[in-house]
Design a protein around this motif. Structure first.
Motif, PDB file in Angstrom:
ATOM      1  N   LEU A   1     -40.182  64.411  66.976  1.00 38.79           N
ATOM      2  CA  LEU A   1     -40.392  63.309  67.917  1.00 38.79           C
ATOM      3  C   LEU A   1     -39.182  62.378  67.919  1.00 38.79           C
ATOM      4  O   LEU A   1     -38.709  61.916  68.959  1.00 38.79           O
ATOM      5  N   PHE A   2     -38.695  62.149  66.718  1.00 37.37           N
ATOM      6  CA  PHE A   2     -37.557  61.267  66.548  1.00 37.37           C
ATOM      7  C   PHE A   2     -36.340  61.770  67.325  1.00 37.37           C
ATOM      8  O   PHE A   2     -35.680  61.040  68.065  1.00 37.37           O
ATOM      9  N   ILE A   3     -36.075  63.050  67.175  1.00 39.54           N
ATOM     10  CA  ILE A   3     -34.905  63.640  67.829  1.00 39.54           C
ATOM     11  C   ILE A   3     -35.031  63.564  69.349  1.00 39.54           C
ATOM     12  O   ILE A   3     -34.114  63.152  70.062  1.00 39.54           O
ATOM     13  N   ILE A   4     -36.187  63.895  69.831  1.00 44.44           N
ATOM     14  CA  ILE A   4     -36.357  63.944  71.280  1.00 44.44           C
ATOM     15  C   ILE A   4     -36.273  62.548  71.894  1.00 44.44           C
ATOM     16  O   ILE A   4     -35.750  62.346  72.985  1.00 44.44           O
ATOM     17  N   LEU A   5     -36.749  61.555  71.150  1.00 43.18           N
ATOM     18  CA  LEU A   5     -36.647  60.184  71.657  1.00 43.18           C
ATOM     19  C   LEU A   5     -35.190  59.791  71.838  1.00 43.18           C
ATOM     20  O   LEU A   5     -34.808  59.145  72.814  1.00 43.18           O
TER      21      LEU A   5
ATOM     22  N   CYS B   1     -33.322  58.489  75.190  1.00 43.99           N
ATOM     23  CA  CYS B   1     -32.646  57.187  75.238  1.00 43.99           C
ATOM     24  C   CYS B   1     -31.278  57.361  75.875  1.00 43.99           C
ATOM     25  O   CYS B   1     -30.876  56.581  76.739  1.00 43.99           O
ATOM     26  N   VAL B   2     -30.572  58.394  75.444  1.00 47.94           N
ATOM     27  CA  VAL B   2     -29.231  58.628  75.973  1.00 47.94           C
ATOM     28  C   VAL B   2     -29.301  58.847  77.480  1.00 47.94           C
ATOM     29  O   VAL B   2     -28.545  58.243  78.250  1.00 47.94           O
TER      30      VAL B   2
ATOM     31  N   ALA C   1     -28.942  50.614  84.422  1.00 49.97           N
ATOM     32  CA  ALA C   1     -29.580  50.599  83.107  1.00 49.97           C
ATOM     33  C   ALA C   1     -29.336  49.300  82.336  1.00 49.97           C
ATOM     34  O   ALA C   1     -30.179  48.854  81.566  1.00 49.97           O
ATOM     35  N   GLU C   2     -28.137  48.684  82.588  1.00 48.35           N
ATOM     36  CA  GLU C   2     -27.797  47.501  81.759  1.00 48.35           C
ATOM     37  C   GLU C   2     -28.852  46.418  81.857  1.00 48.35           C
ATOM     38  O   GLU C   2     -29.129  45.725  80.890  1.00 48.35           O
ATOM     39  N   GLU C   3     -29.415  46.288  83.047  1.00 50.42           N
ATOM     40  CA  GLU C   3     -30.400  45.222  83.212  1.00 50.42           C
ATOM     41  C   GLU C   3     -31.593  45.421  82.268  1.00 50.42           C
ATOM     42  O   GLU C   3     -32.112  44.470  81.688  1.00 50.42           O
TER      43      GLU C   3
ATOM     44  N   ALA D   1     -38.249  53.595  71.889  1.00 50.86           N
ATOM     45  CA  ALA D   1     -39.118  53.697  73.063  1.00 50.86           C
ATOM     46  C   ALA D   1     -38.718  52.642  74.089  1.00 50.86           C
ATOM     47  O   ALA D   1     -38.677  52.914  75.299  1.00 50.86           O
ATOM     48  N   GLY D   2     -38.386  51.447  73.613  1.00 50.78           N
ATOM     49  CA  GLY D   2     -37.939  50.392  74.519  1.00 50.78           C
ATOM     50  C   GLY D   2     -36.643  50.777  75.224  1.00 50.78           C
ATOM     51  O   GLY D   2     -36.495  50.594  76.437  1.00 50.78           O
ATOM     52  N   VAL D   3     -35.730  51.361  74.450  1.00 45.85           N
ATOM     53  CA  VAL D   3     -34.441  51.752  75.033  1.00 45.85           C
ATOM     54  C   VAL D   3     -34.633  52.896  76.022  1.00 45.85           C
ATOM     55  O   VAL D   3     -33.905  53.031  77.003  1.00 45.85           O
ATOM     56  N   MET D   4     -35.626  53.693  75.781  1.00 44.97           N
ATOM     57  CA  MET D   4     -35.888  54.774  76.719  1.00 44.97           C
ATOM     58  C   MET D   4     -36.511  54.219  78.012  1.00 44.97           C
ATOM     59  O   MET D   4     -36.167  54.645  79.121  1.00 44.97           O
ATOM     60  N   ILE D   5     -37.418  53.254  77.847  1.00 44.39           N
ATOM     61  CA  ILE D   5     -38.221  52.848  78.994  1.00 44.39           C
ATOM     62  C   ILE D   5     -37.602  51.750  79.859  1.00 44.39           C
ATOM     63  O   ILE D   5     -37.578  51.851  81.086  1.00 44.39           O
TER      64      ILE D   5
END
Ligand code: PHE
Length: 449
Positions: A179-183, A187-188, A196-198, A265-269
């Motif tokens: 799970l960690f790896i896929i997150l 994120c990337v 994305a910066e916003e 998760a925040g960085v992904m979303i």
């Protein structure tokens, strides 16, 4: 009371099971939407302070109690403080477990639907608006969420009946690292979306004027929820730790990894939220309407989306299993019921609670209590009230009632390990955590104005 309790088989098993309990929908579904509704960066800062100052010490407190008493949450207080009011913590834990399991299992069921959609390519070609409509149609439907819910609860039943070693430990060992790896991969991808910066600014640039007593209450509630604190879950898991388990190190690892997953998760979303023009305060739907959008734009999105929802479902499973374990161990050991029968009861009661929660989103959404649907009420009451109150009592118990020597021996393995933080820890458990939790309650429920 059963005397031959099992313990976790390996060191990795201990960590993986505790992390498995902590990491779940709380990180990937609840954290982003709470942060989105309560001030973004400002929420994150308060959240981190809560994890550090209240969360970590309380994890230690629960581990100390569990490993020392070698008992379930009810038995722990019966053993350590017989015939006193402390036993109430056991019953509060059972109530909190059922409330959380009630709404949590519904969301876990949704993740199964999303695995199905991913496999059958159901997201393909849908615009952001269409994905939102598809989600709303599904989640407010009467029957389809219930089918997935039923499947999810069945999976829990079989894992819990199988017992600690065979079920919980094996599952966590493989799935958590994956799970960690896929997150990280997601994120990337998310960071390179246009605009994305916003999203990153929203999450990492705190606007301190947004901090108010409600934001603080919510951040504290989220910290308890995410760390599985305040309802005897870590007492129960602590009771399966062997003599060699290092409590301090385990507490540190669990809280660090849990926090890292929430931030990932925040960085992904959030970049995706801003990139696709979704409102960050969309609420509990947030993950379900943003993530499929990201997949549409990824090479190999088909495989990624299946993997993602599969891993979320497993992360949810390792968390619900830990909640079920709290109540099952309690009933099995304190009321002399067979493990299988106890599990049946617990899953049965959960089924009733969660069916009500599921329907309260769809056909029953107009029935509200204090302005909240049953689903929202269970979520609010458990995370923001029951868990912090449970944590407050556990903190006071270890701080004042439990012999200091006992805590010291548990943490240092009878003096063998060094522990520079022992006195600060006791200070936090005696004063800082209880006072902080009380003040947050008072200011929120209007007493301090
Ligand atoms: N910590 C779990 C999560 O973040 C939820 C949970 C709460 C598990 C309380 C056990 C006890 O998803």
């Amino acid at each position: 009371m059963s005397s031959n309790r099992t313990t976790f088989a390996t060191k990795l098993g201990v960590i993986a099971a505790a992390v498995g309990s902590a990491v779940g929908l709380g990180n990937i579904w609840r954290f982003p939407y709470e942060a989105g509704q309560n001030g973004g960066g400002a929420f994150l800062i308060v959240y981190l302070i809560c994890v550090l100052l209240i969360g970590m010490p309380l994890i230690m407190a629960e581990f100390i109690l569990g490993r020392h008493s070698k008992s379930n949450v009810g038995g722990t207080f019966k053993k350590l403080a017989p015939n006193t009011g402390w036993g109430v913590i056991g019953y509060m834990s059972v109530l909190a477990s059922f409330l959380i399991l009630g709404f949590y299992s519904v969301i876990a069921g949704w993740t199964l639907e999303y695995i199905y959609q991913a496999v059958t390519n159901g997201f393909s070609g849908l615009s952001a608006a269409e994905l939102k409509t598809a989600f709303t149609e599904f989640s407010t439907d009467t029957y389809s969420p219930l089918i997935w819910l039923g499947l999810f609860l069945l999976a829990n039943y079989f894992i819990i009946v199988g017992g600690v070693k065979n079920g919980i430990e094996k599952c966590s060992n493989i799935m958590m690292p994956l799970l960690f790896i896929i997150l990280i991969v997601f994120c990337v991808r998310s960071i390179f979306l246009p605009g994305a910066e916003e999203g990153l600014r929203f999450l990492f640039q705190p606007d301190f004027t947004k901090i108010n007593s409600n934001v603080i209450l919510r951040a504290m509630g989220q910290a308890f929820f995410s760390l599985s604190l305040g309802m005897g879950c870590l007492i129960t898991y602590g009771s399966y730790f062997s003599k060699e388990t290092k409590l301090g190190k385990t507490a540190f690892t669990v809280s660090t990894l849990d926090t890292l997953v929430a931030i990932l998760a925040g960085v992904m979303i959030f970049p995706a939220v801003f990139s696709f023009g979704i409102s960050p305060s969309a609420g509990p739907d947030l993950v379900f309407i943003t993530v499929p959008n990201v997949f549409q734009r990824m090479a190999g999105g088909y495989i990624w989306s299946i993997l993602f929802f599969l891993l979320i479902a497993v992360a949810a499973l390792t968390s619900t299993v830990s909640m079920f374990e709290v109540v099952t161990a309690f009933i099995h050991e304190e009321f002399n019921m067979s493990r299988r029968k106890a599990t049946g009861w617990v899953v049965g009661v959960t089924a009733v609670f969660s069916v009500i929660c599921s329907l309260s989103i769809g056909p029953w959404k107009d029935y509200t209590i204090l302005g909240m649907t049953v689903f929202d009420l269970f979520d609010f009451v458990s995370a923001n009230i029951l868990l912090p109150v449970g944590g407050l009592l556990i903190s006071l118990f270890v701080g004042f009632r439990l012999d200091k020597k006992t805590s010291y021996n548990e943490i240092t393995d009878n003096g063998k390990l060094k522990c520079w933080y022992f006195n600060p820890l006791i200070f936090i458990l005696k004063y800082l955590a209880p006072v902080a939790i009380t003040l947050i309650f008072l200011s929120n429920f209007g007493v301090l104005g």
